[in-house]
Design a protein around this motif. Structure first.
Motif, PDB file in Angstrom:
ATOM      1  N   ASP A 110      53.715 -27.432   5.979  1.00 22.99           N
ATOM      2  CA  ASP A 110      52.699 -28.251   5.309  1.00 22.99           C
ATOM      3  C   ASP A 110      53.244 -29.570   4.794  1.00 22.99           C
ATOM      4  OD1 ASP A 110      50.580 -26.699   5.822  1.00 22.99           O
ATOM      5  OD2 ASP A 110      50.330 -25.876   3.813  1.00 22.99           O
ATOM      6  N   ASP A 111      54.515 -29.583   4.381  1.00 19.16           N
ATOM      7  CA  ASP A 111      55.052 -30.815   3.798  1.00 19.16           C
ATOM      8  C   ASP A 111      55.188 -31.936   4.827  1.00 19.16           C
ATOM      9  OD1 ASP A 111      56.979 -29.269   5.071  1.00 19.16           O
ATOM     10  OD2 ASP A 111      58.626 -30.137   3.913  1.00 19.16           O
ATOM     11  N   VAL A 112      55.053 -31.614   6.122  1.00 22.12           N
ATOM     12  CA  VAL A 112      55.125 -32.639   7.160  1.00 22.12           C
ATOM     13  C   VAL A 112      53.762 -33.292   7.397  1.00 22.12           C
ATOM     14  CG1 VAL A 112      55.855 -33.079   9.548  1.00 22.12           C
ATOM     15  CG2 VAL A 112      56.999 -31.319   8.228  1.00 22.12           C
ATOM     16  N   GLN A 113      52.671 -32.662   6.934  1.00 16.52           N
ATOM     17  CA  GLN A 113      51.314 -33.181   7.085  1.00 16.52           C
ATOM     18  C   GLN A 113      50.953 -33.417   8.553  1.00 16.52           C
ATOM     19  OE1 GLN A 113      51.733 -36.593   4.251  1.00 16.52           O
ATOM     20  NE2 GLN A 113      50.012 -35.631   3.199  1.00 16.52           N
ATOM     21  N   ASN A 114      51.143 -32.374   9.358  1.00 17.06           N
ATOM     22  CA  ASN A 114      50.888 -32.497  10.800  1.00 17.06           C
ATOM     23  C   ASN A 114      49.461 -32.927  11.116  1.00 17.06           C
ATOM     24  OD1 ASN A 114      53.443 -31.761  11.943  1.00 17.06           O
ATOM     25  ND2 ASN A 114      53.082 -29.674  11.252  1.00 17.06           N
ATOM     26  N   ASP A 115      48.497 -32.377  10.380  1.00 16.97           N
ATOM     27  CA  ASP A 115      47.096 -32.687  10.669  1.00 16.97           C
ATOM     28  C   ASP A 115      46.782 -34.163  10.484  1.00 16.97           C
ATOM     29  OD1 ASP A 115      46.607 -30.081  11.284  1.00 16.97           O
ATOM     30  OD2 ASP A 115      45.781 -29.549   9.327  1.00 16.97           O
ATOM     31  N   LEU A 116      47.547 -34.838   9.647  1.00 22.43           N
ATOM     32  CA  LEU A 116      47.341 -36.269   9.418  1.00 22.43           C
ATOM     33  C   LEU A 116      48.243 -37.115  10.309  1.00 22.43           C
ATOM     34  CD1 LEU A 116      46.208 -38.676   7.791  1.00 22.43           C
ATOM     35  CD2 LEU A 116      48.048 -38.288   6.137  1.00 22.43           C
ATOM     36  N   VAL A 117      49.517 -36.741  10.357  1.00 25.58           N
ATOM     37  CA  VAL A 117      50.511 -37.573  11.036  1.00 25.58           C
ATOM     38  C   VAL A 117      50.344 -37.554  12.551  1.00 25.58           C
ATOM     39  CG1 VAL A 117      52.974 -37.863  11.493  1.00 25.58           C
ATOM     40  CG2 VAL A 117      52.189 -37.353   9.176  1.00 25.58           C
ATOM     41  N   LEU A 118      50.204 -36.369  13.129  1.00 27.08           N
ATOM     42  CA  LEU A 118      50.214 -36.271  14.590  1.00 27.08           C
ATOM     43  C   LEU A 118      49.024 -36.965  15.261  1.00 27.08           C
ATOM     44  CD1 LEU A 118      51.655 -32.703  15.164  1.00 27.08           C
ATOM     45  CD2 LEU A 118      52.820 -34.899  15.138  1.00 27.08           C
ATOM     46  N   PRO A 119      47.782 -36.819  14.766  1.00 27.16           N
ATOM     47  CA  PRO A 119      46.686 -37.584  15.389  1.00 27.16           C
ATOM     48  C   PRO A 119      46.894 -39.090  15.304  1.00 27.16           C
ATOM     49  CG  PRO A 119      45.801 -35.783  14.073  1.00 27.16           C
ATOM     50  CD  PRO A 119      47.267 -35.858  13.762  1.00 27.16           C
ATOM     51  N   GLU A 120      47.448 -39.566  14.188  1.00 25.81           N
ATOM     52  CA  GLU A 120      47.732 -41.003  14.055  1.00 25.81           C
ATOM     53  C   GLU A 120      48.783 -41.428  15.078  1.00 25.81           C
ATOM     54  OE1 GLU A 120      46.580 -43.417  12.344  1.00 25.81           O
ATOM     55  OE2 GLU A 120      45.495 -42.640  10.605  1.00 25.81           O
ATOM     56  N   GLN A 121      49.849 -40.624  15.190  1.00 27.79           N
ATOM     57  CA  GLN A 121      50.909 -40.947  16.141  1.00 27.79           C
ATOM     58  C   GLN A 121      50.374 -40.957  17.573  1.00 27.79           C
ATOM     59  OE1 GLN A 121      54.179 -41.687  15.781  1.00 27.79           O
ATOM     60  NE2 GLN A 121      54.086 -41.716  13.547  1.00 27.79           N
ATOM     61  N   LEU A 122      49.576 -39.953  17.921  1.00 27.82           N
ATOM     62  CA  LEU A 122      49.048 -39.863  19.276  1.00 27.82           C
ATOM     63  C   LEU A 122      48.128 -41.035  19.592  1.00 27.82           C
ATOM     64  CD1 LEU A 122      49.100 -38.095  21.770  1.00 27.82           C
ATOM     65  CD2 LEU A 122      47.160 -36.824  20.859  1.00 27.82           C
ATOM     66  N   TRP A 123      47.299 -41.430  18.639  1.00 26.74           N
ATOM     67  CA  TRP A 123      46.400 -42.561  18.856  1.00 26.74           C
ATOM     68  C   TRP A 123      47.187 -43.857  18.999  1.00 26.74           C
ATOM     69  CZ3 TRP A 123      42.185 -43.997  20.831  1.00 26.74           C
ATOM     70  CH2 TRP A 123      41.541 -45.183  20.484  1.00 26.74           C
ATOM     71  N   ASP A 124      48.211 -44.050  18.166  1.00 27.72           N
ATOM     72  CA  ASP A 124      49.044 -45.253  18.286  1.00 27.72           C
ATOM     73  C   ASP A 124      49.723 -45.314  19.653  1.00 27.72           C
ATOM     74  OD1 ASP A 124      48.358 -46.017  15.751  1.00 27.72           O
ATOM     75  OD2 ASP A 124      50.195 -45.292  14.795  1.00 27.72           O
ATOM     76  N   ILE A 125      50.271 -44.191  20.080  1.00 21.84           N
ATOM     77  CA  ILE A 125      50.937 -44.144  21.388  1.00 21.84           C
ATOM     78  C   ILE A 125      49.932 -44.449  22.495  1.00 21.84           C
ATOM     79  CG2 ILE A 125      51.989 -42.561  23.058  1.00 21.84           C
ATOM     80  CD1 ILE A 125      53.384 -41.204  20.665  1.00 21.84           C
ATOM     81  N   ALA A 126      48.754 -43.853  22.418  1.00 22.83           N
ATOM     82  CA  ALA A 126      47.744 -44.073  23.452  1.00 22.83           C
ATOM     83  C   ALA A 126      47.327 -45.538  23.529  1.00 22.83           C
ATOM     84  CB  ALA A 126      46.515 -43.195  23.170  1.00 22.83           C
ATOM     85  N   GLN A 127      47.170 -46.181  22.385  1.00 22.44           N
ATOM     86  CA  GLN A 127      46.773 -47.592  22.385  1.00 22.44           C
ATOM     87  C   GLN A 127      47.837 -48.470  23.045  1.00 22.44           C
ATOM     88  OE1 GLN A 127      45.811 -47.751  18.016  1.00 22.44           O
ATOM     89  NE2 GLN A 127      44.013 -48.837  18.745  1.00 22.44           N
ATOM     90  N   VAL A 128      49.091 -48.202  22.742  1.00 17.90           N
ATOM     91  CA  VAL A 128      50.168 -48.992  23.349  1.00 17.90           C
ATOM     92  C   VAL A 128      50.248 -48.720  24.847  1.00 17.90           C
ATOM     93  CG1 VAL A 128      52.659 -49.411  23.377  1.00 17.90           C
ATOM     94  CG2 VAL A 128      51.484 -49.103  21.204  1.00 17.90           C
ATOM     95  N   LEU A 129      50.106 -47.468  25.240  1.00 16.50           N
ATOM     96  CA  LEU A 129      50.149 -47.135  26.664  1.00 16.50           C
ATOM     97  C   LEU A 129      48.977 -47.762  27.417  1.00 16.50           C
ATOM     98  CD1 LEU A 129      51.277 -43.402  26.521  1.00 16.50           C
ATOM     99  CD2 LEU A 129      52.611 -45.366  27.302  1.00 16.50           C
ATOM    100  N   ARG A 130      47.847 -47.866  26.765  1.00 19.66           N
ATOM    101  CA  ARG A 130      46.708 -48.552  27.376  1.00 19.66           C
ATOM    102  C   ARG A 130      47.052 -50.025  27.604  1.00 19.66           C
ATOM    103  NH1 ARG A 130      42.798 -49.566  30.806  1.00 19.66           N
ATOM    104  NH2 ARG A 130      41.393 -51.190  30.041  1.00 19.66           N
ATOM    105  N   GLU A 131      47.699 -50.639  26.626  1.00 13.63           N
ATOM    106  CA  GLU A 131      48.101 -52.048  26.779  1.00 13.63           C
ATOM    107  C   GLU A 131      49.140 -52.198  27.887  1.00 13.63           C
ATOM    108  OE1 GLU A 131      47.780 -56.142  25.687  1.00 13.63           O
ATOM    109  OE2 GLU A 131      46.534 -54.348  25.419  1.00 13.63           O
ATOM    110  N   HIS A 132      50.060 -51.235  27.980  1.00 15.62           N
ATOM    111  CA  HIS A 132      51.021 -51.263  29.093  1.00 15.62           C
ATOM    112  C   HIS A 132      50.288 -51.256  30.429  1.00 15.62           C
ATOM    113  CE1 HIS A 132      54.512 -49.318  26.588  1.00 15.62           C
ATOM    114  NE2 HIS A 132      54.202 -50.534  26.187  1.00 15.62           N
ATOM    115  N   THR A 133      49.286 -50.396  30.546  1.00 10.97           N
ATOM    116  CA  THR A 133      48.519 -50.286  31.788  1.00 10.97           C
ATOM    117  C   THR A 133      47.863 -51.614  32.146  1.00 10.97           C
ATOM    118  OG1 THR A 133      48.082 -47.932  31.408  1.00 10.97           O
ATOM    119  CG2 THR A 133      46.577 -49.101  32.883  1.00 10.97           C
TER     120      THR A 133
END
Length: 299
Positions: free
Chosen positions: A159-182
């Motif tokens: 719980d102290d890692v806050q996966n439910d908050l951190v991971l969706p943010e990380q995945l969305w950030d990665i997806a946005q950058v990968l879209r720009e790469h494309t």
């Protein structure tokens, strides 16, 4: 020559996209429009098929008027005049209200289409990524899924890692950058198509190097996610093994019932394994937490 593109099977959503819109992809994926296409326009029956809509309304009106006239004839023949008159007025009122409802419905946008239209740009579909970007995003999605579905996560051991908050943010950030790469890779191919000049290379060279640096940075991010998923998977395995050890007493009792002079080393082995496994589980949980903290969102 075209090649099969390995892309994630699911879209990526911005963290603030409502859950009802996410669920729509499972039932009505046709509503979703790739980010590379224009934002969909508001759609009603009139804008999609005005001719059919008008025809349906005319049929509805004909049915209403014809039905009302038929009912009026029947009531006039079977009911007293004043009752028939009042009944005809009531039926006309019902038909008018129903007709207004039908008219309103033809001008109202489908709820699902409206929800997806308003969120356009806050989700990215497999079609939004080329092969390289899709492969990286697929790895990131699998890592996030592993962490979020792990038993240690569901039990709150991380719980102290806050996966439910951190991971969706990380995945969305990665997806946005990968879209720009494309987009940028496609743009570079388009600009360089059929031309190789010093002037063009002077412009495209630094752009390609910048893109390569960005790609490497995203790969490192995805690798971090992958390592975190591996740590969580290890912690999950230790947790499952610990659960299996809870059956140890049953095996000891089984030995006592079937082997009165049973091998005491087996019993001692259960105890030693339990102690070692508790230490392993503690280390695995701590390692997963440490890996997860490397993904923490900035303050």
């Amino acid at each position: 020559m075209s090649t099969a593109v390995e892309v994630p099977m699911e879209p990526v959503f911005a963290p603030d996209v409502p859950a009802r819109v996410r669920r729509l992809y499972g039932t009505r994926p046709d509503l979703f429009v790739p980010a590379g296409r224009p934002k969909p326009k508001r759609e009603t029956s009139w804008s999609i098929a005005p001719g059919n809509t008008l025809g349906q309304l005319l049929v509805w009106l004909a049915v209403c008027v014809g039905g009302w006239i038929l009912a009026l004839i029947v009531m006039a023949a079977t009911l007293p005049a004043d009752v028939a008159a009042w009944s005809a007025v009531v039926l006309a009122g019902i038909a008018a209200v129903a007709t207004v409802g039908v008219l309103v419905r033809t001008g109202v946008e489908d709820r699902g289409h409206k929800a997806v239209r308003l969120e356009h740009g806050k989700y990215l579909l497999p079609e939004d990524f080329d092969e390289d970007a899709g492969r990286l995003l697929g790895r990131a999605q699998r890592a996030v899924k592993t962490v979020l579905e792990a038993t240690v996560t569901r039990r709150g051991l991380l719980d102290d890692v806050q996966n439910d908050l951190v991971l969706p943010e990380q995945l969305w950030d990665i997806a946005q950058v990968l879209r720009e790469h494309t987009v940028l890779r496609a743009r570079q191919r388009e600009v360089a198509r059929g031309m190789e000049t010093a002037e063009l290379e002077a412009v495209l060279g630094p752009q390609r190097r910048a893109l390569a640096l960005s790609v490497e940075a995203i790969k490192r991010k995805v690798d971090l996610l992958g390592r975190y998923a591996d740590r969580v998977r290890s912690a999950d395995a230790a947790l499952r093994a610990e659960a299996a050890l809870e059956d140890g007493d049953r095996y000891i009792e089984l030995l006592a019932r079937t082997e009165p002079a049973g091998d005491t080393s087996i019993v001692q082995g259960f105890a030693d394994e339990a102690t070692a496994l508790r230490d392993t589980l503690t280390r695995s949980i701590n390692a997963a937490r440490d890996a997860g903290r490397t993904l923490a969102l900035p303050e």
